[in-house]
Motif scaffolding. Sequence first.
Motif, PDB file in Angstrom:
ATOM      1  N   GLY A 195       6.545  21.129   2.361  1.00 41.38           N
ATOM      2  CA  GLY A 195       6.223  22.385   1.373  1.00 41.38           C
ATOM      3  C   GLY A 195       4.782  22.155   1.018  1.00 41.38           C
ATOM      4  O   GLY A 195       3.967  22.859  -0.296  1.00 41.38           O
ATOM      5  N   VAL A 196       3.644  21.835   1.784  1.00 44.77           N
ATOM      6  CA  VAL A 196       2.149  21.482   0.946  1.00 44.77           C
ATOM      7  C   VAL A 196       1.414  22.187   2.821  1.00 44.77           C
ATOM      8  O   VAL A 196       2.094  22.393   4.379  1.00 44.77           O
ATOM      9  CB  VAL A 196       2.065  20.352   1.169  1.00 44.77           C
ATOM     10  N   LEU A 199      12.623  17.310   0.955  1.00 42.41           N
ATOM     11  CA  LEU A 199      11.084  16.785   1.075  1.00 42.41           C
ATOM     12  C   LEU A 199      10.338  16.580   0.522  1.00 42.41           C
ATOM     13  O   LEU A 199       9.073  16.770   0.535  1.00 42.41           O
ATOM     14  CB  LEU A 199      11.345  16.455   2.710  1.00 42.41           C
ATOM     15  N   ASP A 200      10.555  18.730   0.221  1.00 40.34           N
ATOM     16  CA  ASP A 200       9.045  19.426  -0.370  1.00 40.34           C
ATOM     17  C   ASP A 200       9.092  19.499  -1.727  1.00 40.34           C
ATOM     18  O   ASP A 200       7.865  20.194  -2.474  1.00 40.34           O
ATOM     19  CB  ASP A 200       9.547  20.568  -0.219  1.00 40.34           C
ATOM     20  N   ALA A 201       9.491  18.001  -2.116  1.00 43.74           N
ATOM     21  CA  ALA A 201       8.549  17.166  -3.839  1.00 43.74           C
ATOM     22  C   ALA A 201       7.321  17.243  -3.611  1.00 43.74           C
ATOM     23  O   ALA A 201       7.040  18.360  -4.856  1.00 43.74           O
ATOM     24  CB  ALA A 201       9.471  16.398  -4.239  1.00 43.74           C
ATOM     25  N   PRO A 202       6.798  16.863  -3.458  1.00 45.49           N
ATOM     26  CA  PRO A 202       5.420  16.886  -2.990  1.00 45.49           C
ATOM     27  C   PRO A 202       4.468  18.241  -3.267  1.00 45.49           C
ATOM     28  O   PRO A 202       4.039  18.216  -3.760  1.00 45.49           O
ATOM     29  CB  PRO A 202       5.013  16.439  -1.826  1.00 45.49           C
ATOM     30  N   GLY A 203       4.557  19.511  -2.549  1.00 46.61           N
ATOM     31  CA  GLY A 203       4.431  21.167  -2.345  1.00 46.61           C
ATOM     32  C   GLY A 203       4.770  21.310  -4.045  1.00 46.61           C
ATOM     33  O   GLY A 203       4.076  22.376  -4.104  1.00 46.61           O
ATOM     34  N   ASP A 205       0.605  -1.093   0.380  1.00 44.46           N
ATOM     35  CA  ASP A 205       0.239   0.312   0.082  1.00 44.46           C
ATOM     36  C   ASP A 205       0.412   1.574  -0.004  1.00 44.46           C
ATOM     37  O   ASP A 205       0.364   2.461   0.032  1.00 44.46           O
ATOM     38  CB  ASP A 205      -0.925  -0.053   1.436  1.00 44.46           C
ATOM     39  N   VAL A 206       2.226   1.389  -0.112  1.00 46.16           N
ATOM     40  CA  VAL A 206       3.221   2.684   0.409  1.00 46.16           C
ATOM     41  C   VAL A 206       3.463   2.890  -1.420  1.00 46.16           C
ATOM     42  O   VAL A 206       2.945   2.443  -2.028  1.00 46.16           O
ATOM     43  CB  VAL A 206       4.419   1.651   0.514  1.00 46.16           C
ATOM     44  N   ARG A 207       3.263   4.738  -1.635  1.00 44.72           N
ATOM     45  CA  ARG A 207       2.990   4.864  -2.709  1.00 44.72           C
ATOM     46  C   ARG A 207       3.717   6.230  -2.270  1.00 44.72           C
ATOM     47  O   ARG A 207       4.726   5.668  -1.505  1.00 44.72           O
ATOM     48  CB  ARG A 207       1.609   5.683  -2.839  1.00 44.72           C
ATOM     49  N   PRO A 208       4.145   6.554  -3.877  1.00 45.71           N
ATOM     50  CA  PRO A 208       5.959   7.079  -4.037  1.00 45.71           C
ATOM     51  C   PRO A 208       5.656   8.606  -3.021  1.00 45.71           C
ATOM     52  O   PRO A 208       6.933   8.992  -1.907  1.00 45.71           O
ATOM     53  CB  PRO A 208       5.765   8.057  -4.817  1.00 45.71           C
ATOM     54  N   VAL A 209       4.446   9.286  -2.563  1.00 42.24           N
ATOM     55  CA  VAL A 209       4.701  10.015  -1.744  1.00 42.24           C
ATOM     56  C   VAL A 209       4.721   9.540   0.033  1.00 42.24           C
ATOM     57  O   VAL A 209       4.679  10.892   0.655  1.00 42.24           O
ATOM     58  CB  VAL A 209       2.008  11.200  -2.039  1.00 42.24           C
ATOM     59  N   HIS A 210       4.337   8.253   0.411  1.00 36.80           N
ATOM     60  CA  HIS A 210       4.241   8.399   1.735  1.00 36.80           C
ATOM     61  C   HIS A 210       5.571   8.133   1.811  1.00 36.80           C
ATOM     62  O   HIS A 210       6.238   8.440   2.951  1.00 36.80           O
ATOM     63  CB  HIS A 210       3.389   6.379   1.742  1.00 36.80           C
ATOM     64  N   GLY A 211       6.715   8.045   1.095  1.00 39.55           N
ATOM     65  CA  GLY A 211       7.731   7.551   1.061  1.00 39.55           C
ATOM     66  C   GLY A 211       8.562   9.320   1.674  1.00 39.55           C
ATOM     67  O   GLY A 211       9.351   9.802   2.484  1.00 39.55           O
ATOM     68  N   PHE A 212       8.124  10.407   0.786  1.00 37.23           N
ATOM     69  CA  PHE A 212       8.458  11.744   1.007  1.00 37.23           C
ATOM     70  C   PHE A 212       8.033  11.694   2.706  1.00 37.23           C
ATOM     71  O   PHE A 212       8.172  12.474   3.394  1.00 37.23           O
ATOM     72  CB  PHE A 212       8.176  12.796   0.221  1.00 37.23           C
ATOM     73  N   VAL A 213       6.637  11.380   3.181  1.00 38.12           N
ATOM     74  CA  VAL A 213       5.783  11.668   4.531  1.00 38.12           C
ATOM     75  C   VAL A 213       6.515  10.915   5.197  1.00 38.12           C
ATOM     76  O   VAL A 213       6.538  11.872   6.050  1.00 38.12           O
ATOM     77  CB  VAL A 213       4.429  10.951   4.241  1.00 38.12           C
TER      78      VAL A 213
END
Length: 156
Positions: free
Chosen positions: A63-64, A147-151, A36-44
């Motif tokens: 960055g969110v 770590l701010d890639a999601p934002g 269930d782990v998704r790419p954004v989860h790694g950043f979190v």
Amino acid sequence: MSSDPPGFELPLRLLLGFRVLIDRLHAELAHQGHPDVRPVHGFVLQAVGRDGTTAVELGRRLGVTKQAAAKHVDALERLGYLRRATDPDDARRKLLQLTDRGVDSLARSARIFDELRAEWAQTLGSERLTALEADLRTMTGTTPFRLDAPGWFGGG
């Protein structure tokens, strides 16, 4: 007429290389018990870190907005990767902490990335891969992980 590829291809190839590695990582993580782990989860999970953090600080690191961070926290808490705990220094404040499952997923990710790097070294040759990494450090600076890639990608 130049035989050089168009300039827009470089960022797309870099992003595609990232995507290839991340897709392979997640396929292997799923195989190793983390489907269930998704790419954004790694950043979190990286942003929470071993010491934990607050939701406000998590949003800042990613960055969110706090609301966007909370959405990911809720999902990761349901999946058993994060927990909320009372801050021992301030009972009104909640800390986000990695669970054993969260720590395990990060440890497995690190090992899988080492294996993927070894595969790239086998395919490209160790010297070429080392040179590629050195060239990327030259062009991108010394900090390998933001770590701010999601934002930055518009995740909140």
